[in-house]
Design a protein around this motif. Structure first.
Motif, mmCIF file in Angstrom:
data_model
loop_
_atom_site.group_PDB
_atom_site.id
_atom_site.type_symbol
_atom_site.label_atom_id
_atom_site.label_comp_id
_atom_site.label_asym_id
_atom_site.label_seq_id
_atom_site.Cartn_x
_atom_site.Cartn_y
_atom_site.Cartn_z
ATOM 1 N N LEU A 200 -3.894 -5.233 -5.779
ATOM 2 C CA LEU A 200 -4.763 -4.902 -4.658
ATOM 3 C C LEU A 200 -4.020 -5.005 -3.338
ATOM 4 N N GLU A 201 -3.199 -6.031 -3.176
ATOM 5 C CA GLU A 201 -2.451 -6.217 -1.933
ATOM 6 C C GLU A 201 -1.430 -5.090 -1.724
ATOM 7 N N ILE B 120 -12.583 7.498 4.706
ATOM 8 C CA ILE B 120 -12.386 6.050 4.865
ATOM 9 C C ILE B 120 -13.708 5.355 5.133
ATOM 10 N N TRP C 118 -3.583 -1.921 -0.658
ATOM 11 C CA TRP C 118 -4.087 -1.855 0.721
ATOM 12 C C TRP C 118 -2.962 -1.894 1.765
ATOM 13 N N THR C 119 -1.731 -2.024 1.310
ATOM 14 C CA THR C 119 -0.585 -1.879 2.216
ATOM 15 C C THR C 119 -0.002 -0.464 2.141
ATOM 16 N N VAL D 84 -15.358 2.581 2.612
ATOM 17 C CA VAL D 84 -15.599 1.201 3.040
ATOM 18 C C VAL D 84 -17.076 0.843 2.906
ATOM 19 N N PRO E 94 -2.650 2.774 3.439
ATOM 20 C CA PRO E 94 -2.675 3.065 4.879
ATOM 21 C C PRO E 94 -1.370 3.665 5.399
#
Length: 305
Positions: free
Chosen positions: A106-107, A74, A110-111, A78, A114
């Protein structure tokens, strides 16, 4: 010459017998002061303290083989993403700023990603928590009771005696003793045995923590938290811990010192401790160390349902 050898052998046998009696006859002599310090922080140490129990071994494996690889990936991802954004979307290359406000794919990514990472972490994490709290058949029970600011201990299976363990001040330390970690009375336990530890408090929330055992549980007034540990049979020695809860002014001065010994040494120590320390029911013996026996009677210290 025969008489000389015989007398020498007699004296040697007597010395051995005297040594054996001394070792097995008193707690102070039974527990060698030169025991190896295994569970303690070391100068310039990297990583965790040496694991002495299966729980600690599993904790180290979880940290080293699950958490560290995940957080490393991670972190690198990043960092590379930030570098890419700084380079790709710098003002000199984008004189007209983009007006993009969102991107559905993308949304979602990134939900969902994780969530998947947390699921991967949760599986070994829950297994480790279950192992810590699901007690096997135990051979010995010890009660640790937090006070402001010291610990007291009870041995209900060995005569129900109790004693306090106060930190030895820096000015009173002997050569080789560790600053802020030594106590006037030690918790003595046998190696190779399943030991149940019951943890509670008489005032505020404390935390009984021994890193080498993989044990860290809060001591909560009016409640008893339980865990267990089994020190590897080949690792007798000294182990240290401290209160890990912000419990007040002297929070940093509540050390935990544990001496792990063989079963024979433990039995010898118990025989002496039964004479030396106070009884939980308040009946003391001459020369004992009176403690807060009234706050932790057998009826009061019971596992919470």
């Amino acid at each position: 010459m025969f008489l000389t050898l015989k007398n020498t052998g007699t004296r040697l046998a007597g010395a051995v017998a005297l040594l054996s009696a001394t070792i097995l006859g008193s707690a102070g002599s039974a527990l060698a002061q030169e025991a190896a310090v295994i569970g303690a922080p070391k100068p310039e140490q990297l990583g965790m303290q040496e694991a002495a129990t299966s729980i600690a071994v599993d904790s180290h494996h979880f940290h080293n083989m699950v958490l560290m690889p995940i957080i490393t990936v991670i972190t690198v991802f990043v960092m590379l993403l930030l570098l890419y954004i700084v380079f790709r979307f710098r003002a000199s290359k984008n004189p007209v700023p983009s007006k993009t406000t969102h991107h559905t794919g993308l949304e979602i990514a990134w939900t969902v990603i994780p969530i998947l990472i947390l699921i991967v972490i949760s599986i070994p994490s829950f297994k480790l928590l279950y192992k810590q709290l699901d007690l096997p058949k135990t051979d010995l029970t010890i009660r640790a009771i937090g006070h402001q600011w010291y610990w007291s201990y009870e041995y209900p299976d060995n005569g129900n005696f109790t004693f306090d363990a106060n930190m030895i001040q820096t000015a009173d330390l002997k050569p080789g003793q560790l600053r802020l970690l030594e106590t006037d009375n030690e918790v003595v336990v046998p190696v190779g045995k399943n030991i149940r530890i019951q943890i509670t408090s008489t005032d505020v929330i404390h935390s009984w923590t021994v890193p080498s055992f993989g044990i860290k549980h809060d001591a909560v007034p009016g409640r008893v938290n339980e865990s267990w540990f089994n020190i590897d049979a080949d690792k007798p020695g000294l182990y240290y811990g401290q209160c890990s809860e912000l419990c007040g002014t002297a929070h940093a001065f509540m050390p935990i010192k544990i001496r792990a010994v063989t079963e024979a040494e433990y039995n010898a120590w118990v025989a002496e401790a039964q004479k030396k320390f106070a009884k939980v029911d308040g009946v003391t013996v001459p020369g004992s160390n009176p403690t807060d026996v009234a706050i932790a009677t057998p009826a009061a210290i019971q596992p919470a349902n």
